[in-house]
Write a protein that holds these residues in place. Sequence first.
Motif, mmCIF file in Angstrom:
data_model
loop_
_atom_site.group_PDB
_atom_site.id
_atom_site.type_symbol
_atom_site.label_atom_id
_atom_site.label_comp_id
_atom_site.label_asym_id
_atom_site.label_seq_id
_atom_site.Cartn_x
_atom_site.Cartn_y
_atom_site.Cartn_z
ATOM 1 N N ILE A 1 88.204 11.520 46.967
ATOM 2 C CA ILE A 1 89.182 11.618 47.813
ATOM 3 C C ILE A 1 88.497 11.389 49.891
ATOM 4 O O ILE A 1 89.090 10.963 50.263
ATOM 5 N N GLN A 2 87.137 11.907 49.848
ATOM 6 C CA GLN A 2 87.328 11.820 51.227
ATOM 7 C C GLN A 2 86.553 10.643 51.867
ATOM 8 O O GLN A 2 87.121 9.886 52.987
ATOM 9 N N ALA A 3 86.366 9.966 50.434
ATOM 10 C CA ALA A 3 85.978 7.578 50.860
ATOM 11 C C ALA A 3 87.140 7.932 51.651
ATOM 12 O O ALA A 3 86.737 6.683 52.455
ATOM 13 N N LEU A 4 87.931 7.853 50.204
ATOM 14 C CA LEU A 4 89.416 7.416 51.082
ATOM 15 C C LEU A 4 89.684 7.963 52.414
ATOM 16 O O LEU A 4 90.504 7.042 52.790
ATOM 17 N N MET B 1 87.921 -14.901 49.720
ATOM 18 C CA MET B 1 89.565 -13.869 49.246
ATOM 19 C C MET B 1 90.264 -13.656 50.178
ATOM 20 O O MET B 1 89.665 -13.777 51.720
ATOM 21 N N LEU B 2 91.288 -12.739 50.747
ATOM 22 C CA LEU B 2 91.482 -12.425 51.744
ATOM 23 C C LEU B 2 90.668 -11.583 52.327
ATOM 24 O O LEU B 2 90.017 -11.036 51.932
ATOM 25 N N ALA B 3 90.807 -11.974 53.406
ATOM 26 C CA ALA B 3 91.087 -10.697 54.573
ATOM 27 C C ALA B 3 91.177 -9.632 54.497
ATOM 28 O O ALA B 3 92.414 -9.199 54.784
ATOM 29 N N GLY B 4 90.428 -8.753 55.540
ATOM 30 C CA GLY B 4 91.207 -6.821 55.293
ATOM 31 C C GLY B 4 90.948 -5.616 54.069
ATOM 32 O O GLY B 4 91.718 -4.815 54.595
ATOM 33 N N THR B 5 90.461 -7.076 52.958
ATOM 34 C CA THR B 5 90.778 -5.616 52.148
ATOM 35 C C THR B 5 88.833 -4.623 52.135
ATOM 36 O O THR B 5 87.988 -5.282 52.155
ATOM 37 N N ALA B 6 88.955 -3.200 51.450
ATOM 38 C CA ALA B 6 88.116 -3.014 51.222
ATOM 39 C C ALA B 6 88.452 -2.144 50.313
ATOM 40 O O ALA B 6 89.324 -1.349 50.003
ATOM 41 N N ALA B 7 87.069 -1.616 49.762
ATOM 42 C CA ALA B 7 86.953 -0.846 48.312
ATOM 43 C C ALA B 7 86.917 0.299 48.703
ATOM 44 O O ALA B 7 85.393 0.724 49.585
ATOM 45 N N VAL B 8 86.759 1.840 47.792
ATOM 46 C CA VAL B 8 86.589 2.754 48.299
ATOM 47 C C VAL B 8 85.934 3.128 46.644
ATOM 48 O O VAL B 8 86.845 2.887 45.920
#
Length: 454
Positions: A181-184, A169-176
């Motif tokens: 809201i704190q995780a974001l 996949m594309l590099a540099g993606t992350a899930a929250v």
Amino acid sequence: MPSNAVAASNSLQAYIEHVNPQWVRLLNLLQMQTEYCQCLGAELTTTEGDVILDFLSGYCVHKVGHNHPAVVQALHDELDRRGPAMLQSHVPALAGELAGRLCRLAGGDLEKAFFASSGSEGVEADIKFSRVATGRKDLLYASKAFHGLTCGALSLMDDPFWRGKFGPMLAGTAAVPFGHIQALEAQLQTRNYAAFIVEPLQAEGGIVLPPPDYLGQAKELCARYGTLLVLDEVQTGMFRTGEFLASHHFGVKPDMVVLAKALSGGLVPISAVLMTDRIYNSVFDSLKRAIVHTSTFGENGLAMRAGLATLDVLVRENLGQRATVLGDLLRQRLREELADYEMVQEVRGLGMLSGIRFAPPNSLRLRLAFESFRAIHPALFGQVMVMRMFRDQKILTQMCGNNFMVLKVAPPLIVTPEQIEQFVRSIRDVIHPAHHSADFWTEAIGLARRVINM
Ligand SMILES: Cc1ncc(COP(=O)(O)O)c(C=O)c1O
């Protein structure tokens, strides 16, 4: 065999040979393979003479109903005009007209539109444009999101089912986690992210509403840390939840919004990315870059004409207000009728986008059957519901793509109170035997065996 039946059987065979045989096998397994001869409003008529009620709407494509006469007429008119459909060397006036209307309806700071032909293609534009506008590469998204199946969009989805085998996949993606809201903030603080791309209400994730202040706070944080807030309203936009955009319920002003699916009345592929002038100008910043991001079919005359006609219908028939009133009625009736069933945990949603969330039963009698069945495949319980709704009740539904325990309830916005009542009675009649009849589980196990042996 009559000649039209022979033609249908030949077409089916050709599809099996040359398109997607596995899809036909799946439809056969679920007893949902049928031929439709006419689709109007919320009703699908089959060649067998059955009338199926559509409570799926092609995953939120058919907001104005199937083949709305005003949209069909507009397309006829556009074809009769014999104007420039895809000249690629002129200024398509209809694109300007549609873009202006979309931006006015969306409001906030959204001043420009980029047109393409699918939701995924819209998300790809989000990725490219947000990188240019911010000079950053990384992208943030919410767990369990659905943004489309092109490589860029898929890189913004963490469900292994969709990603498996297609990487890298594309590099540099992350899930929250969605709604957290704190995780974001923890991610945004790194100041690495070009965009936070998120559905205002997760549709395939299970009709999940965020906490009321989530999107507003997300916007504030994004602005503070230099990240763009990009809303994917591919399912939720175009009055599905009552307002033109679902984000209007939360009073948030996004930097970009993607619309697709229902935008052309379900008849011509289309998508639109709405954005601020600043973002647009950062991409198309000179004569040399005037066509640096385009799509052949993007501003084609049929899609633009269908889009304008669809907006006319949505506004003239007041379908946003209708979605609010009838969506509330639908959820209220479902809650009343399903209150006594222990496997129904919750009915939730907004406007005409609702979900019935199932949960494992508490009573030992049902739990054994449920768990042994679920161990075979987590999606099977829901598929038995979908199959029974279709075969026995003549209603088309589906489970959410990233949450097999939530049945999505999303009829066209023109659905009538009588059709809603028919749906409520039907789902009750399907859920009842799951709680009280051995037949339900015998059939379920039979289905599971056929899946294993296929
Ligand atoms: C929220 C959302 N975004 C994007 C997409 C991708 O749209 P498309 O299938 O037109 O590429 C979908 C498709 O279901 C969707 O539900």
